[in-house]
Design a protein around this motif. Sequence first.
Motif, mmCIF file in Angstrom:
data_model
loop_
_atom_site.group_PDB
_atom_site.id
_atom_site.type_symbol
_atom_site.label_atom_id
_atom_site.label_comp_id
_atom_site.label_asym_id
_atom_site.label_seq_id
_atom_site.Cartn_x
_atom_site.Cartn_y
_atom_site.Cartn_z
ATOM 1 N N ALA A 117 0.807 -1.220 0.000
ATOM 2 C CA ALA A 117 0.000 0.000 0.000
ATOM 3 C C ALA A 117 0.841 1.272 0.000
ATOM 4 O O ALA A 117 0.700 2.128 -0.875
ATOM 5 N N GLY A 118 1.726 1.408 0.990
ATOM 6 C CA GLY A 118 2.523 2.619 1.078
ATOM 7 C C GLY A 118 3.593 2.714 0.017
ATOM 8 O O GLY A 118 3.812 3.770 -0.576
ATOM 9 N N THR A 119 4.270 1.598 -0.235
ATOM 10 C CA THR A 119 5.374 1.626 -1.184
ATOM 11 C C THR A 119 4.902 1.738 -2.624
ATOM 12 O O THR A 119 5.602 2.294 -3.469
ATOM 13 N N MET A 120 3.722 1.222 -2.930
ATOM 14 C CA MET A 120 3.187 1.415 -4.277
ATOM 15 C C MET A 120 2.884 2.883 -4.504
ATOM 16 O O MET A 120 3.043 3.407 -5.607
ATOM 17 N N LYS A 158 1.989 0.086 -10.770
ATOM 18 C CA LYS A 158 0.959 0.615 -9.881
ATOM 19 C C LYS A 158 -0.426 0.096 -10.272
ATOM 20 O O LYS A 158 -0.799 0.129 -11.449
ATOM 21 N N PHE A 159 -1.176 -0.380 -9.265
ATOM 22 C CA PHE A 159 -2.559 -0.788 -9.466
ATOM 23 C C PHE A 159 -3.494 0.340 -9.037
ATOM 24 O O PHE A 159 -3.100 1.251 -8.290
ATOM 25 N N ASN A 160 -4.726 0.257 -9.493
ATOM 26 C CA ASN A 160 -5.708 1.297 -9.203
ATOM 27 C C ASN A 160 -6.322 1.065 -7.821
ATOM 28 O O ASN A 160 -7.469 0.652 -7.676
ATOM 29 N N VAL A 161 -5.509 1.333 -6.789
ATOM 30 C CA VAL A 161 -5.958 1.236 -5.402
ATOM 31 C C VAL A 161 -5.564 2.529 -4.696
ATOM 32 O O VAL A 161 -4.773 3.320 -5.219
ATOM 33 N N VAL A 162 -6.123 2.757 -3.510
ATOM 34 C CA VAL A 162 -5.837 3.989 -2.782
ATOM 35 C C VAL A 162 -4.350 4.070 -2.436
ATOM 36 O O VAL A 162 -3.784 3.151 -1.844
ATOM 37 N N GLN A 163 -3.723 5.162 -2.832
ATOM 38 C CA GLN A 163 -2.303 5.415 -2.552
ATOM 39 C C GLN A 163 -2.191 6.874 -2.131
ATOM 40 O O GLN A 163 -1.936 7.748 -2.946
ATOM 41 N N SER A 164 -2.401 7.135 -0.877
ATOM 42 C CA SER A 164 -2.549 8.520 -0.424
ATOM 43 C C SER A 164 -1.271 9.068 0.193
ATOM 44 O O SER A 164 -0.417 8.326 0.670
ATOM 45 N N GLY A 165 -1.183 10.393 0.149
ATOM 46 C CA GLY A 165 -0.152 11.093 0.903
ATOM 47 C C GLY A 165 1.233 11.050 0.315
ATOM 48 O O GLY A 165 2.217 11.265 1.030
#
Length: 484
Positions: free
Chosen positions: A197-200, A209-216
Amino acid sequence: MMQQGARNAVRRFSRLAAAAEATAAAAPRMPAFDHVPLPYDGPSAAEIARKRAEFLSPSLFHFYSKPLNIVEGKKQYLYDEQGRRFLDAFAGIATVCCGHSHPEIVDAITAQARRLQHSTVLYLNHAIADFAEALAAKMPGDLKARDFLVLVTSLVPVVFFTNSGTEANELAILMARLYTGSHDIISLRNSYHGNAAGTMGATAQKNWKFNVVQSGVHHAVNPDPYRGAFGSDAEKYVRDVQEIIEFGTTGQVAGFISEAIQGVGGIVELSPGYLPLAYEKVRKAGGLCIADEVQAGFARVGSHFWGFETHGVVPDIVTMAKRAGYLQGIGNGIPLGAVVTTPEIAQVLTRRCYFNTFGGNPFCTAGGLAVLRVLEKERLQENAFIVGSYLKDRLRGLQEKHEIIGDVRGTGFMLGVELVTDRQLKTPAKDEICHAMEHMKDMGVLVGKGGFYGNVFRVTPPLCFTKEDADFFVEVMDIALSKI
């Protein structure tokens, strides 16, 4: 009788190996090597490919139109099921630093496996403590508390072990966010830091990169001297970091993560002087600086033990291991990763329970300690510098001969050769590099490729690579490029 049968089997296998190598008779002669691979009686490449297609994830891919079945390795060489020898210029994606099946590393991990393979860090065991001590000793002396941090008595770096580079980078980002109380992370475009999650989110190539939440996470302009908009002008690139802080955040950030040389991104060196300027901007905004040493660390760059040292900076957190699913030079192919930081930053993990079941198990840490000892005993960092510099010079000679080579870059045994169909436009030679790799494989050389466009040879051999190997590698590449 059984011993005689075994000797006959070895002789037959040796003849098969010699015959296989003879098929590449038109190629330059591979350096002599005193090793006879063991007879192989396992499944064929075709059978393995069938099982792989049926039982393994369809996301897995392979090099070459006819994938290789690699069954044995020794130092800088690999062997296929027919006993044919290949020069390994990729080292399992920059992971096997001391050479394949190094006897001292094999002895260390087998001895530990016989005694205790795994228990838990909830019990004491000397293997994890011994390796952590040796690893901390490899860090710069001033990886310690800074004036904007809370000072503590101990200035010795501390280690948290993981199983992979993705885990290590995830933990580093988490620690930076917890320590600073900020959420925003800055990374560089074209970077690769993992696939969780964070590293993507920190990774900045759409290929990964997949189309998932990657915030901040904010991605700064990449200070790429070859393809970058500002050439090698570090000050112009670092303005983007400052503008991200001013216009994309509250003015306070959690951290900045970067590789010293972008590996997956195509062995891209950062513009000279960029990292010191970027670190200064980030620290003024309250952030921590994270060095992702997953590929550039452990003596690979030759001139220094760590890649960040080539830029004259000292980070607050250092990560090492390998991208998720692979392993880095820290373990010579063993599943082992680590996060090294100051005691005061590490203290944030005590706010809750943070645990890694297999991180730092005796089996892996015994192997990691053996790797450090072999690197020093055999002076492999020095070899990476001397032979790597020689190899880079020879590759630059090829660049003068072949118009398709747009750039030769890197340092030590982390080198990149970028192929382009037009030097002026820098048009990526995507198909051509695949043909060249096939030709090189047929002549006995295995090399990687990468970069956003997939047009860069990634030359990252084991650190025991010799000048004779370098000559052979260049001669083979020369012939391969002449054929396309």
